[in-house]
Every structure is written in structure tokens, then in C-alpha cells.
Design an enzyme around this catalytic site. Structure first.
Site, PDB file in Angstrom:
ATOM      1  N   LYS A  51      22.580  21.506  15.797  1.00 41.15           N
ATOM      2  CA  LYS A  51      22.637  22.407  14.419  1.00 41.15           C
ATOM      3  C   LYS A  51      21.814  23.484  14.986  1.00 41.15           C
ATOM      4  O   LYS A  51      22.265  24.746  14.824  1.00 41.15           O
ATOM      5  CB  LYS A  51      22.218  21.918  13.221  1.00 41.15           C
ATOM      6  CG  LYS A  51      23.088  20.812  12.536  1.00 41.15           C
ATOM      7  CD  LYS A  51      22.588  19.973  11.552  1.00 41.15           C
ATOM      8  CE  LYS A  51      23.466  19.068  11.037  1.00 41.15           C
ATOM      9  NZ  LYS A  51      22.905  18.068   9.952  1.00 41.15           N
ATOM     10  N   GLN A 105      17.361  16.680   6.869  1.00 37.48           N
ATOM     11  CA  GLN A 105      18.264  15.902   7.430  1.00 37.48           C
ATOM     12  C   GLN A 105      17.951  14.457   6.878  1.00 37.48           C
ATOM     13  O   GLN A 105      16.810  13.951   6.691  1.00 37.48           O
ATOM     14  CB  GLN A 105      17.858  15.634   9.126  1.00 37.48           C
ATOM     15  CG  GLN A 105      18.979  14.957   9.757  1.00 37.48           C
ATOM     16  CD  GLN A 105      20.446  15.361   9.730  1.00 37.48           C
ATOM     17  OE1 GLN A 105      20.459  16.496   9.677  1.00 37.48           O
ATOM     18  NE2 GLN A 105      21.260  14.593   9.894  1.00 37.48           N
ATOM     19  N   ASP A 147      23.670  22.440   2.406  1.00 37.75           N
ATOM     20  CA  ASP A 147      24.237  21.048   2.421  1.00 37.75           C
ATOM     21  C   ASP A 147      25.085  20.741   1.272  1.00 37.75           C
ATOM     22  O   ASP A 147      25.954  19.747   1.383  1.00 37.75           O
ATOM     23  CB  ASP A 147      23.033  19.988   2.715  1.00 37.75           C
ATOM     24  CG  ASP A 147      22.891  19.515   3.838  1.00 37.75           C
ATOM     25  OD1 ASP A 147      23.856  19.441   4.661  1.00 37.75           O
ATOM     26  OD2 ASP A 147      21.669  19.131   4.386  1.00 37.75           O
TER      27      ASP A 147
HETATM   28  N1  GUN Z   1      23.092  13.022   7.366  1.00 42.33           N
HETATM   29  C1  GUN Z   1      24.110  12.914   7.829  1.00 42.33           C
HETATM   30  N2  GUN Z   1      25.157  13.923   7.486  1.00 42.33           N
HETATM   31  C2  GUN Z   1      24.175  14.614   7.065  1.00 42.33           C
HETATM   32  C3  GUN Z   1      24.533  16.228   6.687  1.00 42.33           C
HETATM   33  O1  GUN Z   1      25.640  16.646   6.523  1.00 42.33           O
HETATM   34  N3  GUN Z   1      23.346  16.750   6.150  1.00 42.33           N
HETATM   35  C4  GUN Z   1      21.951  16.210   6.094  1.00 42.33           C
HETATM   36  N4  GUN Z   1      21.087  16.910   5.854  1.00 42.33           N
HETATM   37  N5  GUN Z   1      22.061  15.093   6.362  1.00 42.33           N
HETATM   38  C5  GUN Z   1      23.042  14.336   7.117  1.00 42.33           C
END
Ligand code: GUN
Length: 291
Positions: A51, A95, A118
Site C-alpha cells: 500500500k 492495519q 477503510d
Molecule cells: N486487514 C485485512 N484487510 C484489511 C483492510 O482492507 N484494511 C485494514 N486496515 N486491515 C485489513
């Protein structure tokens, strides 16, 4: 048809990059995204790295706070508060999953919902369900984009979602349910069902997000159904350099001939998630979702 998520995601990233240059030129704004990661989960570290790299490629500003596993909830809350106030930051991503001693709900609620790229904050979740403008979670909005850009009609179709997670199952069901974005008839089925295949066999469009490697087989699919595989499972593979390979929730080789269209893993839904995160961050910087 094999739905090429890699290609579609690259198209979206190109659009985001062009819009970002324009935003920079016309309004002198650089989209900014903050990543917070606690602990050393290898999959999480690898996602955050990808990312961050995508941010660089888009011309975004980004900061990554890599925190040790023993980081306290209070420390994490303080950092979120700083990013909530930071003018250069338009998106905050914590995350998941977080270590057990940290309350995930409390952390998500601490993020300013106007920076919640998110789409996990209860205000954004509520707005999605109510059909209001909001940040859509990245994986579900990526699935919606894949369907749109592959010219797959959803209106009036029976979509069956396998899995009820807050990250994928519930939000994709809600997106496709809305009259203005999907207009589908939606069923959510999950591990509580006595016979999951009874439901999956009725789907025109099947979205599988259950987190079990090669779970879906051709006996569970109606002929010519569209199959979207959201699974990312690491399974042992001694012939691979890393010792593992990534497989989806769908037994691809088994199902591909029954389906009219199918997403592969890797190269299907996966790359769409990052593309939609970049798009959400751009929209946030533009003030498109919240002023
Ligand atoms: N863990 C698995 N998928 C995601 C996501 O799309 N965003 C975040 N912050 N954590 C995750």
C-alpha cells in the site's frame, strides 16, 4: 471469461494518478495517507508495504508507523489523535488484525470518520446501510468495480455472498443491495447454514469470502454463474521459494468451466483492494465524500 483484476486495477490506478496530478496543479493539494501497523504479522507487513508503494506511485504523501507488538491501546489512540488533527493527512489506515490486548472497535471509532478511507468506522458503516454517501470499504468496492468494468449486470440478479465479515461479506451485500449501486437480490450465507451449497447453487453471481482454501467446488455452482473469489489463503507448497503459495476460497481449476466469468487468485480481487484505497484517499483529499 477470466476477470483480470490486475489489468482493471491498473486502469483505476492510472485514473487516480491523473486526477492526483490535476488536484496538485489546480488546488495545490497532495493526498496524504497514514498507516499504523502493530506487531509483526507477515501478511499484514506485506500488505502495508504494498500500500505504501502504491502511494509513492500515485504521488501521494504517506507515513507508516510500525509499532512493536507490545504497543498499548493508549499509545495507539494518541497516534490516531495526532493524525486526526494533521492537515496533510486525508486518510488513516490501521492495519487489522490488532494484537489481542488492543480493542479493535475502540481503535476504529477513534479514527475521524472523515479520514476513514477503510470505511470501517460505524458512521461510514451506518451510512452505507442507509444508502448515503460515505467511504466504502476497499475490498467490497473493488468487487463492485470489477463487476461494473466487466459489464456484468447485477440489477435483478440473485447475488449470494458466502461469509458475513465486517470487511467483506456485510458491506458487499449492502453495496449490491442498494438501488443506485447494484439493485440485486442479495442472500448472505455463512458457516451457520446446515447446507451452504443449497444456497450457492441458486446464485447468478457468487461472492465467496469465507477464508477456507479451495472451499467452493463445481457441485456448488449453477452453470454459467459469475464467481468472485475473495479468498487469500497461504497454503504449504514445498516447491515454492517461500514454502507457501496463495490460493483462493474457490477451487479454480474445478469451477472455471462451470462459470461464465471467474476471478483468479492471485490477480483477481486482491489488486483491486489497493486501487480502491488509493481512490478513497484521493476522494478524501478532494473533499468529495465529506467537506
Ligand atoms: N486487514 C485485512 N484487510 C484489511 C483492510 O482492507 N484494511 C485494514 N486496515 N486491515 C485489513
Amino acid at each position: 471469461m477470466i476477470i483480470d483484476g490486475k489489468k482493471i486495477s491498473q486502469q483505476i490506478l492510472l485514473e487516480v494518478k491523473e486526477e492526483t496530478e490535476k488536484l496538485n496543479r489546480e488546488r495545490n493539494i497532495v493526498p496524504g495517507l497514514a498507516f499504523l501497523i502493530v506487531g509483526e504479522n507477515p501478511a499484514s507487513l506485506s500488505y502495508v508495504k504494498s500500500k505504501g508503494k502504491a502511494c509513492d506511485e500515485m504521488g501521494f504523501f504517506s507515513v507508516t508507523e510500525k509499532l512493536p507488538p507490545e504497543t498499548s491501546e493508549t499509545q495507539l489512540l494518541r497516534l490516531i489523535e495526532q493524525f486526526n488533527k494533521a492537515k496533510r493527512i486525508h486518510g488513516i489506515l490501521v492495519q487489522l488484525p490488532l494484537p489481542k490486548h488492543i480493542n479493535e472497535e475502540k481503535i476504529i471509532e477513534a479514527i475521524d470518520f472523515r479520514k476513514d478511507v477503510d470505511g470501517f468506522h460505524p458512521i461510514n458503516v451506518g451510512k452505507l446501510v442507509a444508502g448515503q454517501k460515505c467511504f466504502l470499504p476497499c475490498t467490497p468496492s473493488g468487487i463492485y468495480e470489477l463487476l461494473l468494468r466487466s459489464n456484468i449486470e447485477t440489477s435483478g440478479k440473485h447475488v449470494v455472498v458466502v461469509g458475513r465479515s465486517n470487511i467483506v461479506g456485510k458491506p458487499i451485500a449492502n453495496i449490491l443491495l442498494q438501488k443506485q449501486s447494484g439493485n440485486a437480490i442479495v442472500t448472505i450465507v455463512h458457516t451457520g447454514a446446515k447446507d451452504i451449497s443449497h444456497f450457492t447453487k441458486q446464485a447468478d453471481i457468487l461472492i465467496v469470502a469465507i477464508g477456507k482454501p479451495n472451499f467452493l467446488t463445481k457441485e456448488m455452482v449453477k452453470q454459467h454463474a459469475v464467481v468472485i473469489d475473495v479468498g487469500i489463503n497461504r497454503v504449504e507448497d514445498l516447491s515454492a521459494k517461500t514454502g507457501y503459495k496463495i490460493v483462493g476460497d474457490v477451487d479454480f481449476e474445478n469451477v472455471k468451466n462451470a462459470a461464465s466469468a471467474i476471478t483468479p487468485v492471485p490477480g483477481g480481487v486482491g489488486p483491486m483492494t489497493i486501487a480502491m484505497l488509493m481512490k478513497n484517499t484521493l476522494l478524501s483529499a478532494m473533499g468529495e465524500i465529506y467537506k
